[in-house]
Design a protein around this motif. Structure first.
Motif, PDB file in Angstrom:
ATOM      1  N   LEU A  77       0.822  -1.199   0.000  1.00  0.00           N
ATOM      2  CA  LEU A  77       0.000   0.000   0.000  1.00  0.00           C
ATOM      3  C   LEU A  77       0.867   1.265   0.000  1.00  0.00           C
ATOM      4  O   LEU A  77       0.608   2.205  -0.755  1.00  0.00           O
ATOM      5  CB  LEU A  77      -0.938  -0.003   1.211  1.00  0.00           C
ATOM      6  N   ARG A  81       0.999   4.063  -2.956  1.00  0.00           N
ATOM      7  CA  ARG A  81       0.736   5.488  -2.699  1.00  0.00           C
ATOM      8  C   ARG A  81       1.842   6.382  -3.248  1.00  0.00           C
ATOM      9  O   ARG A  81       1.599   7.516  -3.634  1.00  0.00           O
ATOM     10  CB  ARG A  81       0.567   5.731  -1.196  1.00  0.00           C
ATOM     11  N   ASN A  87      -4.042   4.396  -8.378  1.00  0.00           N
ATOM     12  CA  ASN A  87      -5.411   4.536  -8.880  1.00  0.00           C
ATOM     13  C   ASN A  87      -6.379   4.021  -7.825  1.00  0.00           C
ATOM     14  O   ASN A  87      -6.012   3.281  -6.918  1.00  0.00           O
ATOM     15  CB  ASN A  87      -5.596   3.810 -10.223  1.00  0.00           C
ATOM     16  N   ARG A  88      -7.618   4.447  -7.963  1.00  0.00           N
ATOM     17  CA  ARG A  88      -8.656   4.145  -6.981  1.00  0.00           C
ATOM     18  C   ARG A  88      -8.848   2.636  -6.779  1.00  0.00           C
ATOM     19  O   ARG A  88      -8.900   2.154  -5.644  1.00  0.00           O
ATOM     20  CB  ARG A  88      -9.986   4.780  -7.403  1.00  0.00           C
ATOM     21  N   SER A  89      -8.972   1.880  -7.851  1.00  0.00           N
ATOM     22  CA  SER A  89      -9.305   0.453  -7.710  1.00  0.00           C
ATOM     23  C   SER A  89      -8.198  -0.313  -6.977  1.00  0.00           C
ATOM     24  O   SER A  89      -8.474  -1.142  -6.111  1.00  0.00           O
ATOM     25  CB  SER A  89      -9.614  -0.182  -9.058  1.00  0.00           C
ATOM     26  N   ASP A  90      -6.933  -0.038  -7.304  1.00  0.00           N
ATOM     27  CA  ASP A  90      -5.828  -0.723  -6.621  1.00  0.00           C
ATOM     28  C   ASP A  90      -5.742  -0.310  -5.157  1.00  0.00           C
ATOM     29  O   ASP A  90      -5.501  -1.138  -4.276  1.00  0.00           O
ATOM     30  CB  ASP A  90      -4.502  -0.437  -7.319  1.00  0.00           C
ATOM     31  N   LEU A  91      -5.939   0.987  -4.900  1.00  0.00           N
ATOM     32  CA  LEU A  91      -5.904   1.486  -3.523  1.00  0.00           C
ATOM     33  C   LEU A  91      -7.012   0.844  -2.697  1.00  0.00           C
ATOM     34  O   LEU A  91      -6.777   0.363  -1.582  1.00  0.00           O
ATOM     35  CB  LEU A  91      -6.037   3.007  -3.503  1.00  0.00           C
ATOM     36  N   LEU A  92      -8.226   0.794  -3.236  1.00  0.00           N
ATOM     37  CA  LEU A  92      -9.348   0.188  -2.508  1.00  0.00           C
ATOM     38  C   LEU A  92      -9.150  -1.316  -2.324  1.00  0.00           C
ATOM     39  O   LEU A  92      -9.470  -1.863  -1.264  1.00  0.00           O
ATOM     40  CB  LEU A  92     -10.668   0.466  -3.229  1.00  0.00           C
ATOM     41  N   LYS A  93      -8.607  -1.972  -3.337  1.00  0.00           N
ATOM     42  CA  LYS A  93      -8.353  -3.416  -3.246  1.00  0.00           C
ATOM     43  C   LYS A  93      -7.391  -3.722  -2.091  1.00  0.00           C
ATOM     44  O   LYS A  93      -7.653  -4.589  -1.259  1.00  0.00           O
ATOM     45  CB  LYS A  93      -7.785  -3.933  -4.567  1.00  0.00           C
ATOM     46  N   THR A  95      -6.661  -1.770   0.456  1.00  0.00           N
ATOM     47  CA  THR A  95      -7.280  -1.357   1.714  1.00  0.00           C
ATOM     48  C   THR A  95      -8.226  -2.434   2.224  1.00  0.00           C
ATOM     49  O   THR A  95      -8.243  -2.764   3.422  1.00  0.00           O
ATOM     50  CB  THR A  95      -8.026  -0.022   1.529  1.00  0.00           C
ATOM     51  N   LYS A  96      -9.002  -3.021   1.327  1.00  0.00           N
ATOM     52  CA  LYS A  96      -9.912  -4.110   1.713  1.00  0.00           C
ATOM     53  C   LYS A  96      -9.140  -5.342   2.172  1.00  0.00           C
ATOM     54  O   LYS A  96      -9.523  -5.998   3.143  1.00  0.00           O
ATOM     55  CB  LYS A  96     -10.842  -4.464   0.550  1.00  0.00           C
ATOM     56  N   SER A  99      -7.919  -4.724   5.636  1.00  0.00           N
ATOM     57  CA  SER A  99      -9.047  -4.831   6.574  1.00  0.00           C
ATOM     58  C   SER A  99      -9.425  -6.282   6.826  1.00  0.00           C
ATOM     59  O   SER A  99      -9.728  -6.669   7.957  1.00  0.00           O
ATOM     60  CB  SER A  99     -10.263  -4.077   6.028  1.00  0.00           C
TER      61      SER A  99
END
Length: 152
Positions: A77, A81, A87-93, A95-96, A99
């Motif tokens: 991550l 960064r 990009n949004r999709s990789d960052l959210l992936k 992050t999930k 979690s």
């Protein structure tokens, strides 16, 4: 000059490793004290002690694996960064995924506590329910106080 900077860098790095390992030793000692007190107050049988030790070792191994996976994902991550490919999709992936690992760690901890709890007889369960939060709070306060004193 270069030699001095190199020596200073090595000294700072070594100090960082020493302080980190010292903090880890303190946490392990705290866990051991809590474990010893609980074992004493619960008046565990030899069979219960053996089974709990087996559970603790297996739990520890699982947590090491989960923590290692968590650290790897956190490194990914951080790299993402800093990357031009953010990009949004990789960052959210990522992050999930982080979690999910943290959630797995929490579930593993709860399962471990319940595995131990289910080994106890009714009297021991009562002692466990009364003692556990109090002991954790007392030890946590002591450790926090010592850490604060070490900073001064």
């Amino acid at each position: 000059m270069k030699k001095g900077i190199l020596l200073l860098t090595i000294a700072v790095f070594s100090l960082g490793l020493f302080s980190q390992s010292f903090a880890q030793r303190q946490r392990m000692e705290m866990r051991e004290r809590i474990h010893d007190r609980m074992e004493e107050r619960l008046n565990l049988t030899d069979a219960q002690k053996a089974k709990i030790e087996e559970l603790r070792l297996n739990h520890h191994k699982k947590m090491i694996d989960l923590k290692a996976n968590l650290e790897k994902k956190e490194v990914e991550l951080n790299a993402l960064r800093r990357s031009d490919k953010l990009n949004r999709s990789d960052l959210l992936k990522l992050t999930k995924e982080i979690s999910e690992i943290r959630n797995s760690m929490a579930v593993e901890k709860a399962n471990h506590h319940m595995d131990i709890y289910e080994l106890l007889d009714n009297n021991q369960k009562q002692i466990w329910r009364e003692m556990k939060p109090k002991e954790m709070m007392k030890e946590g306060k002591r450790m926090k106080k010592h850490r604060h004193m070490d900073k001064d």
